[in-house]
Design an enzyme around this catalytic site. Structure first.
Site, PDB file in Angstrom:
ATOM      1  N   ASP A 278     -10.486  -5.056  -3.686  1.00 38.40           N
ATOM      2  CA  ASP A 278      -9.823  -4.026  -2.872  1.00 38.40           C
ATOM      3  C   ASP A 278     -10.591  -2.724  -3.050  1.00 38.40           C
ATOM      4  OD1 ASP A 278      -8.111  -2.017  -1.902  1.00 38.40           O
ATOM      5  OD2 ASP A 278      -6.306  -3.146  -2.428  1.00 38.40           O
TER       6      ASP A 278
ATOM      7  N   HIS B 188      -8.032  -5.251   0.339  1.00 36.06           N
ATOM      8  CA  HIS B 188      -6.775  -4.529   0.567  1.00 36.06           C
ATOM      9  C   HIS B 188      -5.958  -5.161   1.692  1.00 36.06           C
ATOM     10  CE1 HIS B 188      -4.252  -1.033  -0.005  1.00 36.06           C
ATOM     11  NE2 HIS B 188      -4.239  -0.803   1.288  1.00 36.06           N
TER      12      HIS B 188
ATOM     13  N   SER C 295       0.816  -1.213   0.000  1.00 34.22           N
ATOM     14  CA  SER C 295       0.000   0.000   0.000  1.00 34.22           C
ATOM     15  C   SER C 295       0.856   1.274   0.000  1.00 34.22           C
ATOM     16  CB  SER C 295      -0.961  -0.069   1.198  1.00 34.22           C
ATOM     17  OG  SER C 295      -1.917   0.951   1.109  1.00 34.22           O
TER      18      SER C 295
END
Ligand SMILES: *[C@@H]1O[C@H](CO)[C@@H](O)[C@H](O)[C@H]1NC(C)=O
Ligand SMILES: *[C@@H]1O[C@H](CO)[C@@H](O)[C@H](O)[C@H]1NC(C)=O
Ligand SMILES: *[C@@H]1O[C@H](CO)[C@@H](O)[C@H](O)[C@H]1NC(C)=O
Length: 431
Positions: free
Chosen positions: A379, A410, A205
């Site tokens: 996600d 995610h 991320s």
């Protein structure tokens, strides 16, 4: 009788609808409140929390008894961890962790640096437990595993001159500075310490976005990376679906100045006032799965059975690990632009800071290290369309592969019990 029945149905739906909106707003308000409180004095609310939890222990103790740091957690499973201190060019002091399996005499391959996401401490790579946490899986292969920290999180809340508790200036950073200073300093430190020329980098991320910032802004640093594994890469976030994520971050964008003048610069700190009660609530397995699991689902998307009860309990004990209000405002802005770019201060200040009215766009073509992307089709924070935007700009892409599980979201990338077969086994051959 018929009209009355319809009437009561309509009324029930209406009430549910209103309740839904109110619940949503309450959650957002509670989140915002917890942020404000986490840096201030939460003692006024203590009696209320004690009443709710049916305890008379001080709230801060509820928390302390549950938190183990990276070294302690990995130690529980027979891994040895060293703590190292990195100082950035602009004076931030960051603790990073080096982990090995106790019975590996020699490490094989190049060092691997893991860089986690927003609000996360290094412990995030251990949350999924010894059979799924990526730090464990790599160390099990006798790799030399290093786990970084970003400024403002729990193990990087220190500076050579500034005091994070008193100097607002400490908190004037976002992914822009983390990528410019923290990642390069960490890479240099590891290469020097291990006497090697290149390492492998695994980012999750924000840990991907900050890597892109580094390659774009610090010529030569990308060459120090042998392979770049990008998990759920957060660069452009224009298509983010998560309503919660948008609501919170756009509020920060709108409220940054107000919060800052009220002295709120640090947000979602580890050990913040609400963490004890949260950790307590998520403690018992049944409640853990039902309540805390759904809370994470609200931010991201739901994937039943992917994250174990034990992982939920661990996450609640140390997530979030802190960042700056400015960084969240930066995310709030990011959700509204079709680029991955520097902070937009408004025309006048942009000209002063950057020499242009518009903030400069990061150069993804400068990410010359070989890169493999893995992303989740479910996600709701990093939408696949934004992943494609990133993918299409990379000059040295090896693959960009959706995780084979359609519900993969995610946080599954770092918390799911299934990480080994569907993520680790897919990228390990590169490093
Ligand atoms: C983690 O815990 C160990 C053992 O309590 C302690 O020695 C160490 O300083 C802690 N590390 C950090 C970064 O807080
Ligand atoms: C979590 O705990 C609940 C209640 O004890 C149990 O029903 C559920 O199956 C558990 N979930 C997982 C994924 O282990
Ligand atoms: C982006 O980076 C690439 C590779 O380093 C370079 O060739 C290109 O000129 C850069 N583009 C801009 C706009 O700076």
């Amino acid at each position: 009788m018929q009209p009355l029945l319809i009437n009561s149905r309509v009324r029930a739906i209406y009430i549910l609808f209103i309740a839904g909106i109110m619940a949503f707003r309450t959650i957002v308000t509670i989140l915002l409140l917890s942020i404000a409180i986490s840096t201030g004095n939460g003692a006024i609310l203590e009696p209320l929390v004690n009443l709710l939890l049916n305890t008379d222990k001080p709230v801060s103790d509820l928390h302390k008894s549950r938190v183990l740091n990276f070294t302690e957690l990995s130690g529980l499973h027979g891994f040895t961890t060293e703590e190292h201190t990195v100082t950035t060019d602009d004076g931030y002091v960051i603790t990073i962790f080096r982990m090995r399996r106790g019975d590996c005499d020699e490490c094989t391959g190049r060092p691997v640096l893991l860089m986690q996401g927003l609000y996360q401490g290094p412990e995030a790579w251990l949350d999924a437990g010894p059979d799924a946490g990526l730090a464990y899986l790599l160390a099990n292969e006798c790799r030399d595993v290093w786990v970084g920290s970003q400024r403002g999180t729990v193990h990087a809340r220190k500076h050579v001159n500034l005091d994070p508790d008193r100097d607002a200036e400490f908190w004037q950073f976002s992914v822009d500075e983390i990528g410019f200073y923290d990642i390069p300093a960490t890479i240099d430190y590891i290469l020097k310490c291990t006497e090697t020329e290149k390492l492998n980098y695994v980012g999750f991320s924000q840990g991907v976005g900050t890597f892109v910032v580094m390659c774009s802004e610090r010529p030569g640093y990308c060459d120090k990376v042998n392979m770049f594994i990008a998990l759920a890469p957060a660069t452009r976030l224009y298509k983010t679906k998560s309503v919660m994520f948008r609501a919170v971050f756009e509020s920060f964008y709108a409220l940054e100045e107000t919060l800052s003048s009220a002295g709120v610069n640090e947000v979602f700190a580890r050990g913040g006032f609400l963490q004890g009660p949260l950790a307590q609530m998520c403690e018992s397995p049944a409640k853990a799965q039902a309540l805390c699991g759904s809370a994470y689902g609200l931010i991201d998307s739901f994937h039943a059975g992917s994250v174990t009860n034990e992982t939920v309990r661990l996450i609640a004990s140390h997530f979030p690990a802190g960042t700056s209000a400015h960084n969240l405002a930066r995310y709030g802005q990011g959700l509204l632009t079709e680029n991955f770019q520097k902070f937009d201060y408004g025309k006048d200040k942009n000209v002063a800071m950057y020499g242009t009215e518009q903030p400069p766009v990061y150069n993804v073509s400068a990410v010359t290290a070989p890169c493999a992307i893995f992303y989740g089709l479910n996600d709701h924070i990093v939408d696949p369309v934004d992943v494609f935007w990133f993918r299409d700009r990379l000059p040295n892409l090896k693959e960009a592969t959706p995780i084979a599980v359609p519900q993969w979201n995610h946080f599954d990338m770092i918390h799911s019990k299934d990480i080994k077969p569907v993520v680790f086994d897919k990228f390990f051959h590169y490093i």
